[in-house]
Design a protein around this motif. Sequence first.
Motif, PDB file in Angstrom:
ATOM      1  N   PHE A   1      12.811   0.009   0.102  1.00  0.00           N
ATOM      2  CA  PHE A   1      12.241  -1.241   0.608  1.00  0.00           C
ATOM      3  C   PHE A   1      13.269  -2.108   1.321  1.00  0.00           C
ATOM      4  N   ASP A   2      14.531  -1.803   1.149  1.00  0.00           N
ATOM      5  CA  ASP A   2      15.578  -2.598   1.803  1.00  0.00           C
ATOM      6  C   ASP A   2      15.455  -2.562   3.316  1.00  0.00           C
ATOM      7  N   TRP A   3      14.878  -1.460   3.871  1.00  0.00           N
ATOM      8  CA  TRP A   3      14.691  -1.410   5.327  1.00  0.00           C
ATOM      9  C   TRP A   3      13.791  -2.544   5.798  1.00  0.00           C
ATOM     10  N   VAL A   4      12.777  -2.886   5.000  1.00  0.00           N
ATOM     11  CA  VAL A   4      11.883  -3.986   5.357  1.00  0.00           C
ATOM     12  C   VAL A   4      12.645  -5.311   5.324  1.00  0.00           C
ATOM     13  N   VAL A   5      13.516  -5.453   4.332  1.00  0.00           N
ATOM     14  CA  VAL A   5      14.345  -6.655   4.245  1.00  0.00           C
ATOM     15  C   VAL A   5      15.200  -6.797   5.508  1.00  0.00           C
TER      16      VAL A   5
ATOM     17  N   TYR B   1       6.497 -13.673   6.930  1.00  0.00           N
ATOM     18  CA  TYR B   1       5.663 -12.481   6.872  1.00  0.00           C
ATOM     19  C   TYR B   1       4.457 -12.742   5.974  1.00  0.00           C
ATOM     20  N   GLU B   2       3.457 -11.870   6.057  1.00  0.00           N
ATOM     21  CA  GLU B   2       2.283 -11.928   5.182  1.00  0.00           C
ATOM     22  C   GLU B   2       1.662 -10.543   5.113  1.00  0.00           C
ATOM     23  N   GLN B   3       0.669 -10.379   4.257  1.00  0.00           N
ATOM     24  CA  GLN B   3      -0.099  -9.141   4.144  1.00  0.00           C
ATOM     25  C   GLN B   3       0.804  -7.915   3.976  1.00  0.00           C
ATOM     26  N   ALA B   4       1.763  -8.010   3.062  1.00  0.00           N
ATOM     27  CA  ALA B   4       2.673  -6.894   2.821  1.00  0.00           C
ATOM     28  C   ALA B   4       2.057  -5.898   1.853  1.00  0.00           C
ATOM     29  N   GLU B   5       2.219  -4.622   2.125  1.00  0.00           N
ATOM     30  CA  GLU B   5       1.726  -3.537   1.284  1.00  0.00           C
ATOM     31  C   GLU B   5       2.809  -2.464   1.186  1.00  0.00           C
ATOM     32  N   PRO B   6       2.877  -1.798   0.008  1.00  0.00           N
ATOM     33  CA  PRO B   6       2.099  -1.917  -1.227  1.00  0.00           C
ATOM     34  C   PRO B   6       2.575  -3.110  -2.068  1.00  0.00           C
ATOM     35  N   PRO B   7       1.939  -3.347  -3.212  1.00  0.00           N
ATOM     36  CA  PRO B   7       2.329  -4.477  -4.062  1.00  0.00           C
ATOM     37  C   PRO B   7       3.807  -4.435  -4.466  1.00  0.00           C
ATOM     38  N   GLU B   8       4.357  -3.224  -4.649  1.00  0.00           N
ATOM     39  CA  GLU B   8       5.772  -3.122  -5.035  1.00  0.00           C
ATOM     40  C   GLU B   8       6.681  -3.717  -3.961  1.00  0.00           C
TER      41      GLU B   8
END
Length: 315
Positions: free
Chosen positions: A279-283, A293-300
């Motif tokens: 998930f660090d790539w998203v960071v 940001y909004e509407q992020a998936e999955p919950p984790e």
Amino acid sequence: MAGSSERMLRLLSLLQTHRYWTGPELADRLDVSERTLRRDVDRLRGLGYPVDATRGAAGGYQLQAGASLPPLLVADDEAVAIAVGLQASAGTGTSALDDATVRALSKIVQVMPPRLRRRVKALQDYTDRGPMYGGPAIDAVLLSVLAQTCRDDERLEIVYRRADGEGGRRTVEPHRLVSRGRRWYLVAYDLGRGDWRTFRVDRMSEPRATGTRFRQRELPAPDAATFVSEKIAALRPTIDVAFTVHAPPAQVKQAVRRWGTVEAAGDGRSRVTMTVDTFDWVVFVLAAVGAPYEQAEPPELIEHLRRTGGLLAGV
């Protein structure tokens, strides 16, 4: 008076400072007549060194840039600095430059006396700052041996430590070095296992060229870089993520690049989908865009972003 060869090297060393030298200055430094100096300058020109000469009372000599690169003469400290610099820049992610860097490093380390190799190793140990500064530090001598055996189609023995910590000696037929994700990998045919393998260079030690030549086998991939990428992808668990960023697609695409898909979501927003192994790539993407940001998936992913945000905010 120094011998002719020694004197020529001394003259070249002086001229490579690129300052302007008067004839009397150079002659005095070399303890020769100006006539002998002129002959030595002519010999350097014959070897490809573009030495400019100015006549007259204030005449002198200066080494200029030429159409091609002639052999260079460097002092011990300069050679060590070049080797350490090349080692630090290897694996920057630009494959053409990475290949050239390793070739240059190999040539320099190959002709270094042991005392200079030890200095290079000591400086590498001192300046190693970890993955943030470009991944694990790689021994310049190790990288040089690998490059030479790839070039010469020479079998190689290494001690290799696997991810689980188990280690042992391997005999391989090296094919090519590949830089991926700020790491170096050796693509080679493992004789003990009878198959092609990728070996992380930072897990290698005690390289020894055996002197045994071999004929290259057919690689089961279009090229070595593709082979490494496929092997890495097969080992990594992947996660599909999606999120909406309050920024126009053109801005978001500069951060996402080829690692995901960016589509317009209306009202100046962008919808991003990516397949990642952490998930660090998203960071990294959100930090580069610098927008909410909004509407992020999955919950984790939402939990990871909250936890990272709190950590950075000192909460």
